[in-house]
Design a protein around this motif. Structure first.
Motif, PDB file in Angstrom:
ATOM      1  N   UNK A 126       0.720  -1.184  -0.030  1.00  0.00           N
ATOM      2  CA  UNK A 126       0.084   0.032  -0.035  1.00  0.00           C
ATOM      3  C   UNK A 126       0.583   1.289  -0.023  1.00  0.00           C
ATOM      4  N   UNK A 127       1.797   1.207   0.738  1.00  0.00           N
ATOM      5  CA  UNK A 127       2.675   2.575   0.940  1.00  0.00           C
ATOM      6  C   UNK A 127       3.541   2.795  -0.637  1.00  0.00           C
ATOM      7  N   UNK A 128       3.658   1.879  -1.261  1.00  0.00           N
ATOM      8  CA  UNK A 128       4.194   1.897  -2.562  1.00  0.00           C
ATOM      9  C   UNK A 128       2.975   2.575  -3.724  1.00  0.00           C
ATOM     10  N   UNK A 129       1.812   2.845  -3.328  1.00  0.00           N
ATOM     11  CA  UNK A 129       0.862   3.234  -4.273  1.00  0.00           C
ATOM     12  C   UNK A 129       0.909   4.760  -4.237  1.00  0.00           C
ATOM     13  N   UNK A 130       0.332   5.101  -5.655  1.00  0.00           N
ATOM     14  CA  UNK A 130       0.261   6.644  -5.735  1.00  0.00           C
ATOM     15  C   UNK A 130      -0.611   7.372  -4.827  1.00  0.00           C
ATOM     16  N   UNK A 131      -1.564   6.772  -4.301  1.00  0.00           N
ATOM     17  CA  UNK A 131      -2.561   7.675  -3.384  1.00  0.00           C
ATOM     18  C   UNK A 131      -1.736   7.934  -2.145  1.00  0.00           C
ATOM     19  N   UNK A 132      -0.929   7.322  -1.727  1.00  0.00           N
ATOM     20  CA  UNK A 132      -0.168   7.714  -0.585  1.00  0.00           C
ATOM     21  C   UNK A 132       0.596   9.013  -0.905  1.00  0.00           C
ATOM     22  N   UNK A 155      -1.710  11.795  -1.057  1.00  0.00           N
ATOM     23  CA  UNK A 155      -2.293  12.272   0.307  1.00  0.00           C
ATOM     24  C   UNK A 155      -1.234  13.135   1.135  1.00  0.00           C
ATOM     25  N   UNK A 156       0.008  12.620   0.944  1.00  0.00           N
ATOM     26  CA  UNK A 156       1.114  13.394   1.510  1.00  0.00           C
ATOM     27  C   UNK A 156       1.428  14.752   0.884  1.00  0.00           C
ATOM     28  N   UNK A 157       1.237  14.904  -0.337  1.00  0.00           N
ATOM     29  CA  UNK A 157       1.284  16.093  -1.190  1.00  0.00           C
ATOM     30  C   UNK A 157       0.231  17.160  -0.725  1.00  0.00           C
ATOM     31  N   UNK A 158      -0.833  16.627  -0.322  1.00  0.00           N
ATOM     32  CA  UNK A 158      -2.024  17.374   0.113  1.00  0.00           C
ATOM     33  C   UNK A 158      -1.882  17.890   1.370  1.00  0.00           C
ATOM     34  N   UNK A 159      -1.001  17.452   1.939  1.00  0.00           N
ATOM     35  CA  UNK A 159      -0.614  17.857   3.534  1.00  0.00           C
ATOM     36  C   UNK A 159      -1.177  16.949   4.782  1.00  0.00           C
ATOM     37  N   UNK A 190      -0.400  14.322   7.402  1.00  0.00           N
ATOM     38  CA  UNK A 190       0.920  13.917   8.253  1.00  0.00           C
ATOM     39  C   UNK A 190       1.103  12.418   7.983  1.00  0.00           C
ATOM     40  N   UNK A 191       2.325  11.901   7.825  1.00  0.00           N
ATOM     41  CA  UNK A 191       2.766  10.708   7.600  1.00  0.00           C
ATOM     42  C   UNK A 191       2.184   9.430   8.522  1.00  0.00           C
ATOM     43  N   UNK A 192       1.922  10.095   9.792  1.00  0.00           N
ATOM     44  CA  UNK A 192       1.177   9.120  10.684  1.00  0.00           C
ATOM     45  C   UNK A 192      -0.165   8.982  10.214  1.00  0.00           C
ATOM     46  N   UNK A 193      -0.886   9.887   9.840  1.00  0.00           N
ATOM     47  CA  UNK A 193      -2.275   9.556   9.363  1.00  0.00           C
ATOM     48  C   UNK A 193      -2.489   8.805   8.005  1.00  0.00           C
ATOM     49  N   UNK A 237      -3.384   3.785   5.047  1.00  0.00           N
ATOM     50  CA  UNK A 237      -2.790   2.405   4.399  1.00  0.00           C
ATOM     51  C   UNK A 237      -3.329   1.511   5.245  1.00  0.00           C
ATOM     52  N   UNK A 238      -3.509   1.639   6.437  1.00  0.00           N
ATOM     53  CA  UNK A 238      -3.956   0.393   7.219  1.00  0.00           C
ATOM     54  C   UNK A 238      -5.316   0.040   7.094  1.00  0.00           C
ATOM     55  N   UNK A 239      -6.132   1.137   6.838  1.00  0.00           N
ATOM     56  CA  UNK A 239      -7.442   0.771   6.457  1.00  0.00           C
ATOM     57  C   UNK A 239      -7.739   0.070   5.301  1.00  0.00           C
ATOM     58  N   UNK A 240      -6.898   0.098   4.113  1.00  0.00           N
ATOM     59  CA  UNK A 240      -6.953  -0.452   2.883  1.00  0.00           C
ATOM     60  C   UNK A 240      -6.530  -2.041   3.011  1.00  0.00           C
ATOM     61  N   UNK A 241      -5.821  -2.374   3.821  1.00  0.00           N
ATOM     62  CA  UNK A 241      -5.368  -3.704   4.151  1.00  0.00           C
ATOM     63  C   UNK A 241      -6.251  -4.614   5.216  1.00  0.00           C
ATOM     64  N   UNK A 242      -7.277  -3.992   5.668  1.00  0.00           N
ATOM     65  CA  UNK A 242      -8.053  -4.569   6.588  1.00  0.00           C
ATOM     66  C   UNK A 242      -8.709  -6.072   6.414  1.00  0.00           C
ATOM     67  N   UNK A 243      -9.148  -6.237   4.819  1.00  0.00           N
ATOM     68  CA  UNK A 243      -9.722  -7.260   4.321  1.00  0.00           C
ATOM     69  C   UNK A 243      -8.642  -8.460   4.476  1.00  0.00           C
TER      70      UNK A 243
END
Length: 333
Positions: free
Chosen positions: A228-234, A237-241, A243-246, A252-258
């Protein structure tokens, strides 16, 4: 409606497959159930009579049908080792294994998921290497060896935890079984001393099993998070401001729940079926110790009944996983 029918059909076929496998296991294992009952010195007439009473002289398909009917009715026969109905034995020993495995899976989830996320978020750094080594040790160390070392060091030498068994001998049979879970039953009747004693006995074997679960969950969580962390949406999201933690802990964690739910369910199932060595080392009166004793006494009714119970648990966990998908992922709905 269609999903419910499809799910019901899948569960039914899985259960049928489970009964087929256990039925043929009982037929190919070189243990004669007739000899196990009457002994090897009985006459031929007695042998043939008992064989006919057990239905072993019937065609194989008819034997399977009779076996399937008995299983559906909850009739697994009588245990040769305990002389009790197998279903009664399973109802007595399974709560102990469920209690132990539940403690272990809680340890695995509480520590394994955060460690996997932290490792992925710090890929290639020292903390990532430490987490990977912890997981590797958890995979490599035999559980019986960890159990023996834990008993020698933490119980015998340091006295930090209680020893083998589910409770001290002094407290055995002091609480009448209500739910079968000793901690819960002791709380219900207000026996706080027994609660703390049972918890003291539970900590070491539960933590050792939990460490094995932690290693697996942390490894899989790290793998999912890296994807997930290598996906473009990450990056977006960081470019839009954000935080790294959020980005890491929310998006990222929400997208791996399944897939993570599937991993946790499989890990829980493996704890329920794989506690044989742990329960043997710690004399824990659960399903694992029951299976071991049954195997050593050639008690195939008990072994096959336990196998079916474990299979049913896996079916139930898969069903719960499907339900959880709907709750955590709106796309599944």
């Amino acid at each position: 409606m269609l999903f419910g029918l499809r799910l019901t059909g899948t569960l039914a076929l899985t259960f049928l497959g489970l009964t087929v496998v256990t039925f043929f296991i009982g037929r190919v294992i070189p243990i004669d159930p007739v000899i196990a009952i009457i002994g090897d010195r009985a006459t031929t007439e007695v042998y043939n009579r008992v064989r006919s009473e057990l239905g072993l002289d019937l065609p194989l398909y008819q034997q399977y049908w009779n076996y399937l009917v008995r299983v559906v009715e909850g009739d697994f026969g009588i245990s040769r080792f305990t002389n009790n109905l197998v279903v009664d034995d399973l109802l007595h020993v399974f709560p102990a294994t469920l209690e132990l495995s539940t403690f272990a899976i809680i340890v695995g989830i509480v520590f394994g998921v955060p460690l996997g996320v932290i490792g992925a978020a710090n890929e290639g750094r020292w903390i990532d290497h430490v987490i990977r080594v912890l997981g590797l040790v958890g995979y490599s160390m035999p559980v019986f060896w960890l159990g023996l070392v834990g008993l020698l060091l933490l119980y015998s030498e340091l006295g930090w935890v209680a020893g083998p068994g589910r409770v001290d001998v002094f407290y055995e049979d002091m609480v009448a079984p209500i739910t079968g879970f000793l901690l819960i039953d002791s709380l219900i009747v207000g026996e706080n001393d027994i609660v703390w004693n049972a918890l003291d006995h539970l900590v070491l074997p539960g933590s050792i099993l939990g460490y094995l679960s932690l290693a697996y969950i942390a490894r899989m969580t790290r793998s999912f998070m890296l994807g997930q962390l290598h996906q473009e949406y990450i990056l977006t999201a960081q470019v839009k401001g954000l935080s790294r933690a959020r980005v890491v802990w929310h998006h990222a964690l929400g997208n791996i729940m399944v897939p993570l739910i599937t991993v946790i369910a499989l890990s829980y199932g493996s704890l329920l079926e794989g506690a044989v060595l742990t329960e043997t080392v710690f004399a824990w009166p659960g399903l694992g110790l029951y299976i071991k004793n049954s195997l050593f006494n050639a008690d195939m009714n008990a072994v096959l009944g336990s196998t079916i119970l474990v299979g049913i648990v896996y079916i139930g966990l898969n069903l719960l996983s499907d339900v959880a998908y709907f709750l955590v992922d709106p796309r599944s709905r």
